[in-house]
Design a protein around this motif. Structure first.
Motif, mmCIF file in Angstrom:
data_model
loop_
_atom_site.group_PDB
_atom_site.id
_atom_site.type_symbol
_atom_site.label_atom_id
_atom_site.label_comp_id
_atom_site.label_asym_id
_atom_site.label_seq_id
_atom_site.Cartn_x
_atom_site.Cartn_y
_atom_site.Cartn_z
ATOM 1 N N SER A 99 -39.671 51.392 43.674
ATOM 2 C CA SER A 99 -38.361 51.716 43.098
ATOM 3 C C SER A 99 -37.520 52.479 44.107
ATOM 4 O O SER A 99 -38.052 53.242 44.921
ATOM 5 C CB SER A 99 -38.526 52.553 41.826
ATOM 6 O OG SER A 99 -37.269 52.922 41.292
ATOM 7 N N THR A 100 -36.205 52.250 44.033
ATOM 8 C CA THR A 100 -35.259 52.966 44.872
ATOM 9 C C THR A 100 -34.208 53.630 43.990
ATOM 10 O O THR A 100 -33.621 52.972 43.133
ATOM 11 C CB THR A 100 -34.554 52.012 45.857
ATOM 12 O OG1 THR A 100 -35.536 51.367 46.665
ATOM 13 C CG2 THR A 100 -33.593 52.781 46.747
ATOM 14 N N CYS A 125 -40.670 61.287 41.403
ATOM 15 C CA CYS A 125 -41.010 60.001 40.807
ATOM 16 C C CYS A 125 -42.388 60.132 40.171
ATOM 17 O O CYS A 125 -43.262 60.841 40.689
ATOM 18 C CB CYS A 125 -41.014 58.920 41.877
ATOM 19 S SG CYS A 125 -41.538 57.289 41.318
ATOM 20 N N ALA A 166 -30.569 53.019 40.005
ATOM 21 C CA ALA A 166 -31.937 52.796 40.456
ATOM 22 C C ALA A 166 -32.321 51.373 40.166
ATOM 23 O O ALA A 166 -31.813 50.747 39.234
ATOM 24 C CB ALA A 166 -32.912 53.757 39.775
ATOM 25 N N GLU A 167 -33.224 50.865 40.967
ATOM 26 C CA GLU A 167 -33.790 49.552 40.723
ATOM 27 C C GLU A 167 -35.276 49.590 41.014
ATOM 28 O O GLU A 167 -35.766 50.453 41.739
ATOM 29 C CB GLU A 167 -33.095 48.493 41.569
ATOM 30 C CG GLU A 167 -33.240 48.670 43.066
ATOM 31 C CD GLU A 167 -32.575 47.530 43.837
ATOM 32 O OE1 GLU A 167 -31.729 46.815 43.260
ATOM 33 O OE2 GLU A 167 -32.908 47.353 45.018
ATOM 34 N N ARG A 168 -35.954 48.624 40.417
ATOM 35 C CA ARG A 168 -37.387 48.481 40.642
ATOM 36 C C ARG A 168 -37.649 47.023 40.947
ATOM 37 O O ARG A 168 -37.435 46.159 40.093
ATOM 38 C CB ARG A 168 -38.181 48.928 39.420
ATOM 39 C CG ARG A 168 -39.671 48.976 39.681
ATOM 40 C CD ARG A 168 -40.447 49.463 38.491
ATOM 41 N NE ARG A 168 -41.859 49.615 38.852
ATOM 42 C CZ ARG A 168 -42.837 49.841 37.984
ATOM 43 N NH1 ARG A 168 -42.558 49.936 36.690
ATOM 44 N NH2 ARG A 168 -44.073 49.970 38.393
ATOM 45 N N THR A 169 -38.115 46.772 42.134
ATOM 46 C CA THR A 169 -38.296 45.390 42.582
ATOM 47 C C THR A 169 -39.740 44.960 42.390
ATOM 48 O O THR A 169 -40.671 45.694 42.751
ATOM 49 C CB THR A 169 -37.906 45.254 44.068
ATOM 50 O OG1 THR A 169 -38.651 46.212 44.824
ATOM 51 C CG2 THR A 169 -36.429 45.526 44.244
ATOM 52 N N PRO A 179 -34.244 48.953 31.791
ATOM 53 C CA PRO A 179 -34.537 50.363 32.025
ATOM 54 C C PRO A 179 -33.767 51.283 31.086
ATOM 55 O O PRO A 179 -32.693 50.939 30.618
ATOM 56 C CB PRO A 179 -34.105 50.577 33.479
ATOM 57 C CG PRO A 179 -33.121 49.500 33.758
ATOM 58 C CD PRO A 179 -33.540 48.322 32.937
ATOM 59 N N PHE A 219 -38.434 52.939 33.871
ATOM 60 C CA PHE A 219 -38.700 51.504 33.922
ATOM 61 C C PHE A 219 -40.033 51.222 33.258
ATOM 62 O O PHE A 219 -41.019 51.902 33.517
ATOM 63 C CB PHE A 219 -38.781 51.010 35.368
ATOM 64 C CG PHE A 219 -37.519 51.158 36.169
ATOM 65 C CD1 PHE A 219 -37.270 52.319 36.886
ATOM 66 C CD2 PHE A 219 -36.588 50.133 36.216
ATOM 67 C CE1 PHE A 219 -36.113 52.458 37.633
ATOM 68 C CE2 PHE A 219 -35.428 50.262 36.971
ATOM 69 C CZ PHE A 219 -35.193 51.420 37.678
ATOM 70 N N TRP A 273 -38.084 58.491 37.055
ATOM 71 C CA TRP A 273 -37.444 59.394 38.010
ATOM 72 C C TRP A 273 -36.992 60.644 37.258
ATOM 73 O O TRP A 273 -36.402 60.556 36.162
ATOM 74 C CB TRP A 273 -36.222 58.735 38.660
ATOM 75 C CG TRP A 273 -36.526 57.727 39.717
ATOM 76 C CD1 TRP A 273 -36.587 56.370 39.577
ATOM 77 C CD2 TRP A 273 -36.782 57.991 41.101
ATOM 78 N NE1 TRP A 273 -36.871 55.775 40.783
ATOM 79 C CE2 TRP A 273 -36.991 56.752 41.736
ATOM 80 C CE3 TRP A 273 -36.842 59.150 41.879
ATOM 81 C CZ2 TRP A 273 -37.259 56.634 43.104
ATOM 82 C CZ3 TRP A 273 -37.114 59.033 43.225
ATOM 83 C CH2 TRP A 273 -37.324 57.781 43.821
ATOM 84 N N ARG A 281 -37.008 56.518 47.929
ATOM 85 C CA ARG A 281 -37.965 55.456 47.624
ATOM 86 C C ARG A 281 -39.177 56.021 46.918
ATOM 87 O O ARG A 281 -39.618 57.141 47.202
ATOM 88 C CB ARG A 281 -38.384 54.773 48.914
ATOM 89 C CG ARG A 281 -39.453 53.704 48.766
ATOM 90 C CD ARG A 281 -39.935 53.205 50.121
ATOM 91 N NE ARG A 281 -41.129 52.390 50.014
ATOM 92 C CZ ARG A 281 -41.132 51.062 50.087
ATOM 93 N NH1 ARG A 281 -39.998 50.406 50.283
ATOM 94 N NH2 ARG A 281 -42.269 50.395 49.979
ATOM 95 N N SER A 289 -45.467 57.761 37.742
ATOM 96 C CA SER A 289 -45.849 56.478 37.157
ATOM 97 C C SER A 289 -46.978 56.686 36.167
ATOM 98 O O SER A 289 -47.688 57.698 36.208
ATOM 99 C CB SER A 289 -46.245 55.473 38.251
ATOM 100 O OG SER A 289 -47.465 55.833 38.873
#
Lengths: 111, 113
Positions: free
Chosen positions: B75-76, B92, B67-70, B55, B49, B34, B22, B94
């Motif tokens: 993000s996971t 990770c 991976a996803e970003r909600t 992405p 992302f 990532w 996470r 940003s």
């Protein structure tokens, strides 16, 4: 072909002994060159961004410079707490937005 | 202010298991990245992302990685059917977007037994 090359791989200095680290790049259309410091067990810590040849940035004992082929990180009168791995990374016009890193220079400053 | 937060800091798992890592980015940062750092390989890009855009998955090494970003924030990174070569530190980062500096978390050290 490596796009970012850092030298030397490792450097040992005495406290107060100034030196420079090199980062050479082969990409075209450089968008940004980034310097980071990484301590063991930690993530990279941002130091400087350089965007165009001739640009210089300074922070405490560190000074970063940029030409059309390479960047230097000058360390003036280093202290033991400057010991770390220094990473260089680039982004370029036709490349991805993520950073492309060199392999780093491991700096050790002895008291 | 709060920096990039990653959890767990360490993860040990058996080969073949799935893992989830996470990342909580810095508030207001629209770009999330990532990377993976392993001995002898340096830092390599995995996925990026940016806002609501699709992405950039071009760095994912295999289809076991996703991976996803909600909600444009957390993000996971998921690794399915882990292999020993997946052992590394997963970092990770940003940024506010564009070509701005990326700020990194301290990573998740993943060990596959």
């Amino acid at each position: 072909e490596d796009q970012v090359t850092q030298s030397p791989e490792a450097l040992r200095l005495q406290e107060g002994e100034s030196s420079s680290l090199n980062c050479s790049y082969t990409v075209s259309g450089l968008r940004g060159l980034f310097w980071y410091r990484q301590d063991p067990g930690k993530g990279p810590e941002f130091l400087f961004t350089l965007y165009s040849a001739g640009e210089e940035k300074e922070k405490e004992r560190l000074k970063a410079t940029l030409t059309k082929k390479e960047s230097f990180l000058h360390i003036t009168a280093p202290k033991p707490e400057d010991s770390a791995t220094y990473l260089c990374a680039v982004t370029w016009a036709t490349g991805r937005r993520a950073l492309t890193f060199g392999s780093g220079t491991r700096l050790q400053v002895q008291p | 202010g709060a920096g990039v937060s990653q959890s767990p800091s360490n993860k040990v798992t058996e080969k073949g298991k799935d893992v989830e890592l996470r990342c909580d980015p810095i508030s207001g940062h629209t770009a999330l990245y990532w990377y993976r750092q392993s001995l002898g390989q340096g830092l390599e890009f995995l996925i990026y992302f940016q806002g609501n855009s699709a992405p950039d998955k071009s760095g994912l090494p295999s289809d076991r990685f996703s991976a996803e970003r909600t909600g444009g924030s957390v993000s996971t990174l998921t690794i399915q059917r882990t292999q020993q070569e997946d052992s590394a530190v997963y970092l990770c980062a940003s940024s506010v977007g564009g070509n701005q500096p990326q700020h990194f978390g301290d990573g998740t050290r993943l060990s596959i037994l």
